[in-house]
Write a protein that holds these residues in place. Structure first.
Motif, PDB file in Angstrom:
ATOM      1  N   THR A 126       0.784  -1.298   0.050  1.00  0.00           N
ATOM      2  CA  THR A 126       0.055  -0.132  -0.019  1.00  0.00           C
ATOM      3  C   THR A 126       0.852   1.278   0.019  1.00  0.00           C
ATOM      4  OG1 THR A 126      -0.247  -0.204   2.611  1.00  0.00           O
ATOM      5  CG2 THR A 126      -1.819  -1.088   1.210  1.00  0.00           C
ATOM      6  N   ASP A 127       1.951   1.080   0.501  1.00  0.00           N
ATOM      7  CA  ASP A 127       2.868   2.429   0.640  1.00  0.00           C
ATOM      8  C   ASP A 127       4.041   2.356  -0.650  1.00  0.00           C
ATOM      9  OD1 ASP A 127       4.231   0.294   1.652  1.00  0.00           O
ATOM     10  OD2 ASP A 127       5.303   1.265   3.287  1.00  0.00           O
ATOM     11  N   GLU A 128       3.720   1.425  -1.499  1.00  0.00           N
ATOM     12  CA  GLU A 128       4.674   1.575  -2.674  1.00  0.00           C
ATOM     13  C   GLU A 128       4.585   2.746  -3.435  1.00  0.00           C
ATOM     14  OE1 GLU A 128       6.367  -2.594  -4.646  1.00  0.00           O
ATOM     15  OE2 GLU A 128       4.543  -1.643  -5.530  1.00  0.00           O
ATOM     16  N   SER A 129       5.659   3.395  -3.875  1.00  0.00           N
ATOM     17  CA  SER A 129       5.821   4.503  -4.494  1.00  0.00           C
ATOM     18  C   SER A 129       5.526   4.160  -6.151  1.00  0.00           C
ATOM     19  CB  SER A 129       6.966   5.377  -4.434  1.00  0.00           C
ATOM     20  OG  SER A 129       7.933   4.808  -5.102  1.00  0.00           O
ATOM     21  N   ILE A 130       5.104   5.096  -6.907  1.00  0.00           N
ATOM     22  CA  ILE A 130       4.918   4.952  -8.336  1.00  0.00           C
ATOM     23  C   ILE A 130       6.294   4.632  -9.040  1.00  0.00           C
ATOM     24  CG2 ILE A 130       5.124   7.311  -8.974  1.00  0.00           C
ATOM     25  CD1 ILE A 130       2.960   4.512 -10.614  1.00  0.00           C
ATOM     26  N   SER A 131       7.118   5.277  -8.593  1.00  0.00           N
ATOM     27  CA  SER A 131       8.519   4.809  -9.273  1.00  0.00           C
ATOM     28  C   SER A 131       9.010   3.585  -8.953  1.00  0.00           C
ATOM     29  CB  SER A 131       9.720   6.037  -8.311  1.00  0.00           C
ATOM     30  OG  SER A 131       9.478   7.271  -8.747  1.00  0.00           O
ATOM     31  N   THR A 132       8.682   2.952  -7.601  1.00  0.00           N
ATOM     32  CA  THR A 132       9.038   1.630  -7.287  1.00  0.00           C
ATOM     33  C   THR A 132       8.176   0.833  -8.407  1.00  0.00           C
ATOM     34  OG1 THR A 132       9.584   2.310  -5.002  1.00  0.00           O
ATOM     35  CG2 THR A 132       9.078  -0.054  -5.566  1.00  0.00           C
ATOM     36  N   GLN A 133       6.921   1.002  -8.362  1.00  0.00           N
ATOM     37  CA  GLN A 133       6.260   0.221  -9.414  1.00  0.00           C
ATOM     38  C   GLN A 133       6.709   0.305 -10.761  1.00  0.00           C
ATOM     39  OE1 GLN A 133       1.845   1.123  -8.722  1.00  0.00           O
ATOM     40  NE2 GLN A 133       2.584   2.071  -6.974  1.00  0.00           N
ATOM     41  N   ALA A 134       7.066   1.324 -11.108  1.00  0.00           N
ATOM     42  CA  ALA A 134       7.632   1.717 -12.421  1.00  0.00           C
ATOM     43  C   ALA A 134       8.896   0.676 -12.582  1.00  0.00           C
ATOM     44  CB  ALA A 134       7.964   3.314 -12.755  1.00  0.00           C
ATOM     45  N   SER A 135       9.988   0.789 -11.619  1.00  0.00           N
ATOM     46  CA  SER A 135      10.977   0.130 -11.455  1.00  0.00           C
ATOM     47  C   SER A 135      10.780  -1.331 -11.602  1.00  0.00           C
ATOM     48  CB  SER A 135      11.918   0.558 -10.195  1.00  0.00           C
ATOM     49  OG  SER A 135      12.080   1.828 -10.242  1.00  0.00           O
ATOM     50  N   ASN A 136      10.042  -1.854 -11.018  1.00  0.00           N
ATOM     51  CA  ASN A 136       9.715  -3.406 -10.985  1.00  0.00           C
ATOM     52  C   ASN A 136       9.152  -3.954 -12.270  1.00  0.00           C
ATOM     53  OD1 ASN A 136      10.161  -3.548  -8.219  1.00  0.00           O
ATOM     54  ND2 ASN A 136       8.069  -3.251  -7.449  1.00  0.00           N
ATOM     55  N   THR A 137       8.366  -2.908 -12.898  1.00  0.00           N
ATOM     56  CA  THR A 137       7.984  -3.221 -14.441  1.00  0.00           C
ATOM     57  C   THR A 137       9.063  -3.195 -15.520  1.00  0.00           C
ATOM     58  OG1 THR A 137       5.748  -2.256 -13.745  1.00  0.00           O
ATOM     59  CG2 THR A 137       6.147  -2.731 -15.933  1.00  0.00           C
ATOM     60  N   ILE A 138       9.817  -2.080 -15.067  1.00  0.00           N
ATOM     61  CA  ILE A 138      11.022  -2.015 -16.013  1.00  0.00           C
ATOM     62  C   ILE A 138      11.879  -3.321 -15.840  1.00  0.00           C
ATOM     63  CG2 ILE A 138      12.934  -0.811 -17.019  1.00  0.00           C
ATOM     64  CD1 ILE A 138      10.231   0.307 -17.657  1.00  0.00           C
ATOM     65  N   GLU A 139      12.156  -3.740 -14.680  1.00  0.00           N
ATOM     66  CA  GLU A 139      12.924  -4.942 -14.518  1.00  0.00           C
ATOM     67  C   GLU A 139      12.339  -6.029 -15.038  1.00  0.00           C
ATOM     68  OE1 GLU A 139      16.202  -7.077 -13.564  1.00  0.00           O
ATOM     69  OE2 GLU A 139      16.104  -4.907 -13.501  1.00  0.00           O
ATOM     70  N   GLU A 140      11.219  -6.129 -14.970  1.00  0.00           N
ATOM     71  CA  GLU A 140      10.531  -7.335 -15.730  1.00  0.00           C
ATOM     72  C   GLU A 140      10.622  -7.328 -17.037  1.00  0.00           C
ATOM     73  OE1 GLU A 140       5.987  -9.037 -16.031  1.00  0.00           O
ATOM     74  OE2 GLU A 140       6.176  -7.416 -14.889  1.00  0.00           O
ATOM     75  N   ILE A 141      10.394  -6.066 -17.765  1.00  0.00           N
ATOM     76  CA  ILE A 141      10.689  -6.275 -19.135  1.00  0.00           C
ATOM     77  C   ILE A 141      12.325  -6.426 -19.290  1.00  0.00           C
ATOM     78  CG2 ILE A 141      11.284  -4.612 -21.154  1.00  0.00           C
ATOM     79  CD1 ILE A 141       8.888  -2.785 -19.778  1.00  0.00           C
ATOM     80  N   ARG A 142      13.338  -6.159 -18.592  1.00  0.00           N
ATOM     81  CA  ARG A 142      14.497  -6.446 -18.994  1.00  0.00           C
ATOM     82  C   ARG A 142      14.565  -8.061 -18.940  1.00  0.00           C
ATOM     83  NH1 ARG A 142      16.041  -1.987 -15.611  1.00  0.00           N
ATOM     84  NH2 ARG A 142      17.099  -0.116 -16.853  1.00  0.00           N
ATOM     85  N   CYS A 143      14.153  -8.524 -17.987  1.00  0.00           N
ATOM     86  CA  CYS A 143      14.373 -10.006 -17.669  1.00  0.00           C
ATOM     87  C   CYS A 143      13.642 -10.628 -18.983  1.00  0.00           C
ATOM     88  CB  CYS A 143      13.555 -10.513 -16.595  1.00  0.00           C
ATOM     89  SG  CYS A 143      14.370  -9.879 -14.975  1.00  0.00           S
ATOM     90  N   ARG A 144      12.253 -10.301 -19.259  1.00  0.00           N
ATOM     91  CA  ARG A 144      11.769 -10.791 -20.501  1.00  0.00           C
ATOM     92  C   ARG A 144      12.612 -10.779 -21.725  1.00  0.00           C
ATOM     93  NH1 ARG A 144       6.161 -11.194 -21.874  1.00  0.00           N
ATOM     94  NH2 ARG A 144       5.918 -12.657 -23.736  1.00  0.00           N
ATOM     95  N   LEU A 145      13.158  -9.589 -22.012  1.00  0.00           N
ATOM     96  CA  LEU A 145      13.979  -9.365 -23.054  1.00  0.00           C
ATOM     97  C   LEU A 145      15.185 -10.537 -22.893  1.00  0.00           C
ATOM     98  CD1 LEU A 145      14.066  -5.543 -23.239  1.00  0.00           C
ATOM     99  CD2 LEU A 145      13.082  -7.065 -25.132  1.00  0.00           C
ATOM    100  N   HIS A 146      15.797 -10.612 -21.967  1.00  0.00           N
ATOM    101  CA  HIS A 146      17.108 -11.454 -21.697  1.00  0.00           C
ATOM    102  C   HIS A 146      16.530 -13.024 -21.842  1.00  0.00           C
ATOM    103  CE1 HIS A 146      21.016 -12.772 -20.171  1.00  0.00           C
ATOM    104  NE2 HIS A 146      20.247 -13.576 -19.280  1.00  0.00           N
ATOM    105  N   GLU A 147      15.615 -13.522 -21.413  1.00  0.00           N
ATOM    106  CA  GLU A 147      15.066 -14.759 -21.515  1.00  0.00           C
ATOM    107  C   GLU A 147      14.991 -15.092 -23.018  1.00  0.00           C
ATOM    108  OE1 GLU A 147      11.670 -14.690 -19.458  1.00  0.00           O
ATOM    109  OE2 GLU A 147      12.686 -14.890 -17.322  1.00  0.00           O
TER     110      GLU A 147
END
Length: 791
Positions: free
Chosen positions: A386-407
């Motif tokens: 509930t206290d997660e910032s929008i920057s943290t959410q965006a960072s998690n999403t971008i990291e997910e994109i990086r992992c998917r690209l790498h895979e």
């Protein structure tokens, strides 16, 4: 009101850098310093010189032309005199290195050829112990600009004279943005702007009394008789124009010296800038012949003669009109749209075809999708805590994109385009910073950004739809347009997105195409005035006229980018409208649809006087004052046009309107609070486009376009509150295409009216954009618009 910038003006001595400087001043900016890079003296110049030898920053007797890819070096010994002549501090730096990177785009690369983030350039060069000769000459700008910024801490912009050279522009932009300076290139694409003649730039220089002497010729069309002639004089510019036409290079910037045909040295200009003129006696000019028709002037001595105060006269540069004549006409035509008329059909259009629908084999889908290897991925940013910032959410999403690209053995540079859907536009700055970290190479993908507010599922703060070229099995061949400088051409894209990106597709086995087909993705276009990067000021008393102007201005941006990318046809277009204008959505949708159809009028539908468009131009009093009595107006016009009707085959078309499918989508908010954002579908280059059908069947409409390697289908479903009726209509439409309902998941893009209960959950459409309302080009409300590629 435009923000007044504190400008460092890069000058080479040539006409373009000084004319750009004058445009900086006219746009309300202050030039605080001049910057120049000069060549290192030859080894012989390091020997002790005679006490009486002249020196202007390098040994005059040993002046050389280095034929630099990046910097003009002829006449560089005169450069120090500009400080006295203009009364503006001048800073100089020696050029170090050479043209290590020779591609049009630029990003720092070490000697192993590995690119890196531009913020790490300086430290990496030190770590690698890069020798001077291994450095790219572009990097010589960095210490020069840092020195100037230390002396002038308020400096926040950098001016350059780039006209058509992507090579020069991208390098200056790379350094400027790295140092936090706003790049200004007011002459960028100047020859294609009204009056759209190659020679108009020289005529504009003549009108303000710029004296730019030719100091080098390097073209078979020009000989040494041109040396020391003023290029901004009527006689000389006509001689150059005639010579370039003789050698078949007219119309490509040759008359401006853009291909290195000639170089100039400015010795005088309007008294508002030039407090003194530079004098070079004939005895102090020596012709150096290099062979192959190339010759240049060695300047042995020069001096400044200060002007008398009575010579001062206020001079204004002509600035291009914001709208081209073509778009001014479209704007005027929008006044004919009746507010109550929902039918905006072009000449010869029909709503229903009597012919049989076009049937294509469903097996074609798998083969063609596989052949061009286009992937469509969607990533959702959800809140874990509930206290997660929008920057943290965006960072998690971008990291997910990086992992998917790498895979999948892909890189961020394989991403062609992105659609970013935010819950709140206030989150844009935070998300943009994180999103930008994904791209460390030049030319990031094109991007469309919108806010959908509560139309997003409650658990999501952001959705990112990506289109990716699968290069793991197919070699990448990609081009991009990424202009980050302010100009009169189109809005600058400063940030992690390009105006356009394109990929080349392999030809279909049955294709007879002589040239490869490229598919182009274009960034969303909002109505920013290019040279100020501000929205047009709102006129409260005539808000609808202001909306029409914004609509046409942003449509012009879209078309200028399409022309620059050589796009023949756009397969579709959606225009986003903000919910703040909800009561006007239907009316404004009609206005946008009318503009789109006017842009795509078939040649046979054009007014008879369109062929005589030159006689129909509005009077230009500035031009009449300076060019009265002239019969010839410059070199050939740029022939690139959108749409390129000679690339469109309509012989197989079944009914309907010839213009590409168009619809409007009401969302929550647009970037910068703009009134409209145009988001084109796929742009097509180098292919013969076959318009298969544009037909309406019951409660749906189908548009199909065939390319050598794929077929693009757009399906529009009529609005109704009944979910079961919509599903039945969808089944019927897919069946008419020889497909089953499961194919809806293969959509490359979908726009869904979420006010229809259960439609979003039922559809599970790929690349979906949640909308408040959707309207087609005929003024009908839609439940959904689906785009399929490959069948």
């Amino acid at each position: 009101m435009t923000e007044s910038l504190q400008v460092i003006a890069l000058i080479s001595g040539g006409k373009d850098s000084f004319f750009s400087l004058l445009h900086c001043i006219q746009n309300g900016h202050q030039v605080v310093a001049l910057g120049n890079l000069y060549p290192a003296p030859p080894i012989s110049a390091l020997a002790p010189r005679r006490p009486d030898a002249a020196n202007h920053g390098a040994d005059s007797e040993e002046e050389q032309d280095l034929n630099s890819f990046m910097y003009q070096t002829v006449g560089h010994t005169v450069i120090p005199l500009y400080e006295q002549s203009l009364g503006i501090p001048l800073y100089r730096q020696q050029i170090v290195g050479g043209a290590v990177q020779t591609g049009t785009s630029y990003g720092f690369a070490d000697r192993r050829g590995t690119r890196t983030s531009e913020s790490d350039v300086e430290s990496l060069m030190k770590d690698l112990d890069v020798k001077d000769e291994e450095k790219d000459e572009t990097e010589s700008l960095v210490p020069l600009l840092k020195r100037i910024m230390a002396e002038h801490p308020t400096a926040n912009a950098l001016s350059t004279g780039a006209i058509l050279s992507t090579y020069q522009r991208t390098r200056v932009e790379s350094v400027a943005i790295r140092l936090g300076l706003t790049p200004l290139s007011f002459l960028w694409q100047y020859p294609i702007l009204p009056p759209s003649t190659q020679i108009s730039l020289l005529e504009d220089m003549q009108a303000i009394s710029l004296d730019a002497r030719i100091v080098k010729v390097a073209s078979g069309g020009l000989d040494e008789s041109f040396l020391w002639q003023n290029v901004a004089s009527q006689q000389v510019m006509r001689r150059i124009e005639k010579s370039m036409k003789r050698f078949g290079t007219d119309g490509d910037g040759a008359v401006l010296g853009e291909g290195g045909e000639f170089e100039t040295l400015v010795v005088n200009g309007p008294a508002s800038l030039f407090k003194g003129r530079i004098v070079v006696e004939e005895k102090d000019r020596k012709v150096v012949r290099e062979g192959g028709g190339s010759a240049w002037l060695k300047i042995l001595d020069a001096r400044v003669v200060m002007k008398e105060e009575e010579e001062y006269e206020e001079t204004q540069c002509r600035t291009p009109e914001i709208l081209e004549s073509r778009f001014s006409k479209i704007l005027a035509s929008l006044d004919d749209v009746n507010k109550g008329d929902l039918s905006l059909k072009s000449k010869g259009s029909s709503t229903k075809s009597e012919s049989s629908p076009v049937q294509l084999s469903p097996q074609l889908l798998t083969r063609e999708l596989k052949s061009h290897e286009i992937l469509h991925w969607t990533f959702n940013a959800s809140q874990s805590f509930t206290d997660e910032s929008i920057s943290t959410q965006a960072s998690n999403t971008i990291e997910e994109i990086r992992c998917r690209l790498h895979e999948t053995s892909l890189q961020p540079s394989d991403i062609i385009s992105a659609v970013i859907i935010l819950r709140s536009m206030q989150d844009f700055a935070s998300i943009n910073k994180v999103y930008g970290s994904l791209f460390t190479k030049p030319n990031p993908p094109s991007r469309v950004t919108i806010s959908c507010g509560d139309l997003l599922p409650s658990s999501l703060s952001m959705i990112i739809h990506l289109t990716i070229h699968n290069t793991s099995s197919t070699p990448m061949l990609r081009k991009a347009l990424h202009v980050q400088s302010r100009s009169y051409w189109a809005p600058a894209n400063i940030g992690p997105y390009s105006q356009a990106t394109s990929i080349i597709l392999p030809s279909s086995p049955n294709s007879q195409a002589q040239t490869p087909t490229s598919l182009v993705s274009i960034a969303g276009q909002i109505p920013l005035i290019p040279h100020t990067m501000n929205l047009p000021q709102e006129n409260i008393q005539d808000a609808e006229q202001n909306f029409k102007f914004q609509a046409i201005l942003s449509l012009q941006h879209l078309v200028r980018i399409a022309r620059e990318m050589h796009i023949s046809w756009l397969n579709s277009c959606v225009a986003y409208l903000p919910a703040s204008a909800s009561s006007l959505i239907s009316q404004r949708s009609q206005v946008l649809a009318r503009a789109w159809k006017l842009l795509h009028q078939e040649p046979s539908s054009l007014d008879d006087d369109d062929e005589d468009d030159a006689d129909d131009q509005p009077r230009d009093l500035w031009e009449e004052k300076h060019y009265a009595g002239m019969e010839v107006r410059g070199a050939a016009k740029d022939e690139r046009a959108y749409p390129a009707w000679d690339s469109v085959n309509m012989s197989s078309r079944v009914g309907g309107d010839a213009s590409p499918p168009f619809w409007t989508a009401e969302v929550e908010e647009l970037p910068r609070g703009s009134a409209v954002e145009w988001a084109a579908g796929v742009g097509i280059v180098g292919a013969k486009i076959v318009l298969l059908s544009s037909r309406r069947e019951g409660a749906y409409t189908i548009h199909q376009t065939r390319l050598p390697a794929t077929t693009i289908t757009t399906l529009l479903l009529d609005h109704t509150a009944s979910l079961s009726t919509i599903i039945a209509t969808l089944d019927q439409a897919l069946s008419s295409l020889g497909l089953d309902q499961g194919m809806q998941k293969e959509t490359s893009g979908a726009w869904v009216d979420v006010s229809i209960s259960g439609l979003r959950e039922q559809g599970d459409f790929g690349g979906a954009v949640p909308c408040r309302t959707i309207w087609d080009a005929e003024g009908r409300r839609m439940a959904a618009v689906l785009v399929f590629e490959g069948f």
